[in-house]
Structure formats: C-alpha cells, structure tokens
Scaffold this motif. Structure first.
Motif, PDB file in Angstrom:
ATOM      1  N   ALA A   1     -42.519  39.924 -41.307  1.00  0.00           N
ATOM      2  CA  ALA A   1     -42.511  41.512 -41.562  1.00  0.00           C
ATOM      3  C   ALA A   1     -44.151  41.935 -41.200  1.00  0.00           C
ATOM      4  O   ALA A   1     -43.934  42.939 -40.417  1.00  0.00           O
ATOM      5  CB  ALA A   1     -42.747  41.490 -43.132  1.00  0.00           C
ATOM      6  N   ALA A   2     -45.161  41.019 -41.166  1.00  0.00           N
ATOM      7  CA  ALA A   2     -46.300  41.477 -40.607  1.00  0.00           C
ATOM      8  C   ALA A   2     -46.409  42.033 -39.221  1.00  0.00           C
ATOM      9  O   ALA A   2     -46.758  42.819 -38.549  1.00  0.00           O
ATOM     10  CB  ALA A   2     -47.569  40.714 -40.917  1.00  0.00           C
ATOM     11  N   HIS A   3     -45.869  40.933 -38.375  1.00  0.00           N
ATOM     12  CA  HIS A   3     -45.845  41.107 -37.008  1.00  0.00           C
ATOM     13  C   HIS A   3     -44.810  42.266 -36.549  1.00  0.00           C
ATOM     14  O   HIS A   3     -45.071  42.952 -35.509  1.00  0.00           O
ATOM     15  CB  HIS A   3     -45.106  39.929 -36.231  1.00  0.00           C
ATOM     16  N   SER A   4     -43.858  42.516 -37.486  1.00  0.00           N
ATOM     17  CA  SER A   4     -42.828  43.622 -36.899  1.00  0.00           C
ATOM     18  C   SER A   4     -43.665  44.896 -37.190  1.00  0.00           C
ATOM     19  O   SER A   4     -43.515  46.022 -36.365  1.00  0.00           O
ATOM     20  CB  SER A   4     -41.781  43.562 -37.876  1.00  0.00           C
ATOM     21  N   ILE A   5     -44.352  45.088 -38.259  1.00  0.00           N
ATOM     22  CA  ILE A   5     -45.071  46.405 -38.592  1.00  0.00           C
ATOM     23  C   ILE A   5     -46.195  46.709 -37.537  1.00  0.00           C
ATOM     24  O   ILE A   5     -46.266  47.548 -37.104  1.00  0.00           O
ATOM     25  CB  ILE A   5     -45.608  46.308 -39.979  1.00  0.00           C
ATOM     26  N   ALA A   6     -46.836  45.232 -37.256  1.00  0.00           N
ATOM     27  CA  ALA A   6     -48.091  45.563 -36.441  1.00  0.00           C
ATOM     28  C   ALA A   6     -47.500  45.896 -35.095  1.00  0.00           C
ATOM     29  O   ALA A   6     -48.115  47.029 -34.202  1.00  0.00           O
ATOM     30  CB  ALA A   6     -48.773  44.275 -36.402  1.00  0.00           C
ATOM     31  N   THR A   7     -46.621  45.303 -34.494  1.00  0.00           N
ATOM     32  CA  THR A   7     -45.965  45.701 -33.098  1.00  0.00           C
ATOM     33  C   THR A   7     -45.478  46.898 -33.025  1.00  0.00           C
ATOM     34  O   THR A   7     -45.514  47.779 -32.134  1.00  0.00           O
ATOM     35  CB  THR A   7     -44.707  44.547 -32.758  1.00  0.00           C
ATOM     36  N   THR A   8     -44.569  47.491 -34.240  1.00  0.00           N
ATOM     37  CA  THR A   8     -44.391  49.022 -34.321  1.00  0.00           C
ATOM     38  C   THR A   8     -45.356  49.989 -34.071  1.00  0.00           C
ATOM     39  O   THR A   8     -45.541  50.950 -33.540  1.00  0.00           O
ATOM     40  CB  THR A   8     -43.442  49.007 -35.480  1.00  0.00           C
ATOM     41  N   LEU A   9     -46.470  49.678 -34.851  1.00  0.00           N
ATOM     42  CA  LEU A   9     -47.643  50.607 -34.781  1.00  0.00           C
ATOM     43  C   LEU A   9     -48.321  50.428 -33.607  1.00  0.00           C
ATOM     44  O   LEU A   9     -48.479  51.451 -32.925  1.00  0.00           O
ATOM     45  CB  LEU A   9     -48.767  49.850 -36.047  1.00  0.00           C
ATOM     46  N   LYS A  10     -48.142  49.291 -32.741  1.00  0.00           N
ATOM     47  CA  LYS A  10     -48.711  49.304 -31.315  1.00  0.00           C
ATOM     48  C   LYS A  10     -48.130  49.980 -30.508  1.00  0.00           C
ATOM     49  O   LYS A  10     -48.703  50.649 -29.498  1.00  0.00           O
ATOM     50  CB  LYS A  10     -48.897  47.810 -30.958  1.00  0.00           C
ATOM     51  N   TYR A  11     -46.902  50.015 -30.536  1.00  0.00           N
ATOM     52  CA  TYR A  11     -45.920  51.031 -29.760  1.00  0.00           C
ATOM     53  C   TYR A  11     -46.212  52.238 -30.022  1.00  0.00           C
ATOM     54  O   TYR A  11     -46.043  52.982 -28.996  1.00  0.00           O
ATOM     55  CB  TYR A  11     -44.573  50.659 -29.882  1.00  0.00           C
ATOM     56  N   TRP A  12     -46.308  52.661 -31.316  1.00  0.00           N
ATOM     57  CA  TRP A  12     -46.254  54.252 -31.711  1.00  0.00           C
ATOM     58  C   TRP A  12     -47.679  54.684 -31.232  1.00  0.00           C
ATOM     59  O   TRP A  12     -47.718  55.825 -30.765  1.00  0.00           O
ATOM     60  CB  TRP A  12     -46.339  54.062 -33.043  1.00  0.00           C
ATOM     61  N   TYR A  13     -48.860  53.768 -31.059  1.00  0.00           N
ATOM     62  CA  TYR A  13     -50.064  54.195 -30.676  1.00  0.00           C
ATOM     63  C   TYR A  13     -50.237  54.317 -29.039  1.00  0.00           C
ATOM     64  O   TYR A  13     -50.722  55.009 -28.341  1.00  0.00           O
ATOM     65  CB  TYR A  13     -51.061  53.600 -31.140  1.00  0.00           C
ATOM     66  N   HIS A  14     -49.472  53.175 -28.414  1.00  0.00           N
ATOM     67  CA  HIS A  14     -49.747  53.071 -27.059  1.00  0.00           C
ATOM     68  C   HIS A  14     -48.546  52.934 -26.211  1.00  0.00           C
ATOM     69  O   HIS A  14     -48.696  52.756 -25.001  1.00  0.00           O
ATOM     70  CB  HIS A  14     -50.354  51.739 -26.724  1.00  0.00           C
ATOM     71  N   GLY A  15     -47.139  53.095 -26.797  1.00  0.00           N
ATOM     72  CA  GLY A  15     -45.960  53.330 -26.161  1.00  0.00           C
ATOM     73  C   GLY A  15     -45.642  51.806 -25.914  1.00  0.00           C
ATOM     74  O   GLY A  15     -46.080  50.546 -26.119  1.00  0.00           O
TER      75      GLY A  15
END
Length: 407
Positions: A279-293
C-alpha cells in the motif's frame, strides 16, 4: 528621451521585475516546506510510507516536506511514538513532523493529503451498512479539505477497502478540488505483475503495461493485451528497450484463465497480501509520477472520475489507463485494441454505480449483477467480508473474448 527609447527601457525594467519575482518564488519554495497530511496514521501502511516520503525520491531532492500524522484521540500515544521515530530518521528532506487529533484543525495548508483505510469503530453486519458507513467520514473530510487545505491540494485515496467509493464521495463533498482527487491502483497492478513474473520466472519490474480496469478494491478487470516483458531470457534477445508481448510467452492458456484469475481474486477478496508495504509503495509511486511524470511510453493504471471515456458512465471513479505528465494525468483514450465487451463493462459499472447509490441512501439493497442467463455473477456480494473488504470478482483479458473468463 524619445518614445521608442522609453519603450525599450520599460520593457527591460519589466523583464528585470519578472526575473526578480521568479527568483523570489523559487526561494520561497525552498523555504516553505511541502505540507503532507496522512490520515489514519496509526495504520501499518503509514509506518511503511514515511521512510519513502522522507527519502527524497518522491518529491525530489530540492523539496523539503513537513509531515502531519492525523488520527483520532485514541491513537495519540501511537502517533507520538511514530513521530519520534520519523524524526529519528534524520532525513535532510524532513523539515518537521507533527501529530493532529483535533478534527477542526485537520488539513491546514495541506499541499498533499493521503487517505488511508479508516479503522472501523463499530461493527457492521451487512454490505449496505459498510457502504453507508463511509459517507460521514468522507463528508467531514471533504468539508475540512475545502476549508483548510491549500487551493492546489492533491488528494490520494489508497488502501484496500472501497477505494473507488471513497474517492467519488470525497469529490462530491469537496467539489472545488474534485479534479485533484485520485484513487491509487498500482497495488493491484503490482500483484498482477508479480503473479506473471512468478509464472515466467522473471522479476516483476520487467513487466510493463498491465491495465487495471474498474473497481480497484473489488470487481476489477486485469487486461494483459498491452502487457510487455523486458530483459526476458529466452531464445530471442535484444537491447534493454526490446520487449515482447507477455501473452506470447505464456503458452498455458488454462493458467491465464483459471489459476491467474483465482490468485488475483483471492488477493482482492482477502486483502491479506495487500499489506502495509505494498500500500505504501503504491501510494508513494503514484505521488512520484504525479509530481515528476510517469516513465515515457509506459501505461499506468489510475482511478479517476469518468467523463465518458471508453463508454464508462460519467460520475463514477473508474480505474483506467493513464500517463502522468506536467503535474497532471492524461487518460490514454488513443490506445488501440483495448475495447471491453459490453457485458464486462456493464458488470463493472453496475457495481460501482450501486455502491454509490447505496452509500448515499438512494438505493436500499445492493443487487449483484445478473448475467444474461439470469444468474448472479457473484454470490459474495450479499455478505460483508470478515476482513472489511468488498469481496468481488477478478477478470483477466488475454485479448480473445472466447478466452475471457469471469469468476
């Protein structure tokens, strides 16, 4: 001084002024940390999420963050311990960490809000009660987000329980920032890639473009028609960017249509393997994509509000293929050969529409989708799962309607 000369000087002055203002904004962004709020912070997912958020990989090495752990009063002692451990990480990207148990203070100046699975305070005995129990908290959160959060706040709904429903309810009660609310689907995508990797005896990171359609925490549709595998050891080799279709390497169609489906269905039904780490990794990766593509040319699954794409009814949150770019996402409506049969689409949308109607009190009972022969697609809909998850179906597509098996 001539008019032309005055115009030239005025233009130069304007350019200098704009340059100074941009420098001020850049300095301000370095001084003012990004305010990150995590709800239900006493849950295991938060414990695993914090080290990733403070690593500098999500928001970038030039962005400092302040984390606020938000939960109820009963969790205050746990939050204090968690805050101390977070501070002990000595992260150069962490400006401060605090706790909040006062509801009226929630989400003050928040730039990012992460909604985790909320703990159940009371027993619920039916699926309908479970659906309706989500409304009060989402109504409260929606009001507080609009009242207290930053105008450009980004809200991610994660976890394993009624993810689509909670996202659409937040959009309803926080309409001004509805365009910045998304539901995280990368966990289900990761489970599918891992199952494929075990079958093909490779690593999950080598598998790309698995699409998750529909209800992230329930009746989803795993689409392998675009799935590709990289760096696969076989008779055909190529450079790192060389890929092969996943389905061309799985010769056991029985496994795709039965074992693979059963594995993913069990994971969705029980939720046991969708623990804090995933759950944590999925959220963090989605956030990373949202900010940096997101990675170029790669398909990402994301729960967003439908605007009628792919024939999906408007007004429901539906997982579909997207790409992240320039601080937002774009639904990949131009993908070829990803049409979904009317029956499968109806089954998925029927469940999501009913969830919303039952939760809002516009429908008394949840009715399982009836297939053309009059039988219910699932017999698990009428009972509340013991794990507080929405027990529903998993479907896998290999591109052939004759091979699409629905369980």
């Amino acid at each position: 001084m001539t008019t032309e000369l005055m115009k030239v000087i005025a233009q130069e002055n304007l350019g200098s002024h704009i340059e100074k203002e941009l420098e001020k904004e850049a300095l301000k962004s370095l001084i003012d940390p990004l305010q990150v709020w995590i709800t239900s912070a006493s849950t295991p997912a938060c414990y695993n999420l914090i080290p990733i958020l403070t690593s500098g990989e999500v928001f970038g090495v030039h962005t400092e963050i302040s984390i606020t752990l938000f939960d109820n009063k009963q969790a205050e002692e746990h939050l204090k311990i968690l805050a101390k451990e977070t501070w002990d990480l000595v992260s150069p990207f962490l400006r401060s960490v605090s706790i909040c148990t006062r509801v009226e203070e929630a989400f003050r100046q928040a730039h990012v809000i992460i909604i985790l699975d909320d703990p159940t305070d009371r027993e619920v005995y039916t699926l309908e009660d479970c659906l309706r129990s989500r409304v009060p908290l989402c109504r409260l959160y929606g009001y507080l987000i609009e009242k207290n959060a930053h105008d450009s706040v980004r809200v991610l709904v994660g976890g394993k329980t009624f993810v689509n429903l909670k996202a659409v309810l937040l959009m309803r009660y926080a309409p001004n920032i509805a365009h910045n609310i998304i539901a995280v689907a990368l966990g289900v995508e990761g489970e599918a890639k891992a199952a494929l990797a075990r079958k093909l005896k490779t690593t999950p990171s080598c598998i790309k473009d698995v699409i998750i359609w529909g209800n992230i925490s329930g009746n989803s549709y795993v689409d392998l028609r675009k799935a590709k595998i990289y760096r696969y050891e076989s008779a055909i080799w190529g450079p790192p960017h060389f890929s092969r279709p996943v389905l061309s390497l799985i010769f056991d169609s029985e496994w795709v249509n039965k074992d693979f489906v059963a594995t993913l269905k069990q994971l969705t039904t029980t939720g046991k393997q969708f623990g804090g780490i995933l759950a944590a990794h999925s959220i963090a990766t989605t956030l990373k994509y949202w900010y940096h593509g997101s990675p170029p040319e790669e398909i990402v699954s994301l729960g967003v509000l439908s605007e009628g794409q792919f024939g999906i009814p408007e007004g429901i949150v539906f997982s579909m293929p997207v790409k992240f770019e320039n601080g937002t996402w774009v639904v990949l409506t131009d993908l070829e050969d990803i049409e979904i049969s009317e029956q499968i689409m109806t089954r998925m949308t029927n469940d999501l529409i009913q969830e919303k109607l039952v939760a809002l009190g516009d429908l008394i009972n949840f009715q399982p989708y009836q297939s053309e022969n009059g039988s219910a697609e699932t017999d698990e809909k009428t009972t509340l799962p013991t794990t507080d998850d929405n027990q529903e179906n998993q479907t896998v597509s290999d591109g052939s309607e004759g091979k699409t098996v629905e369980h």
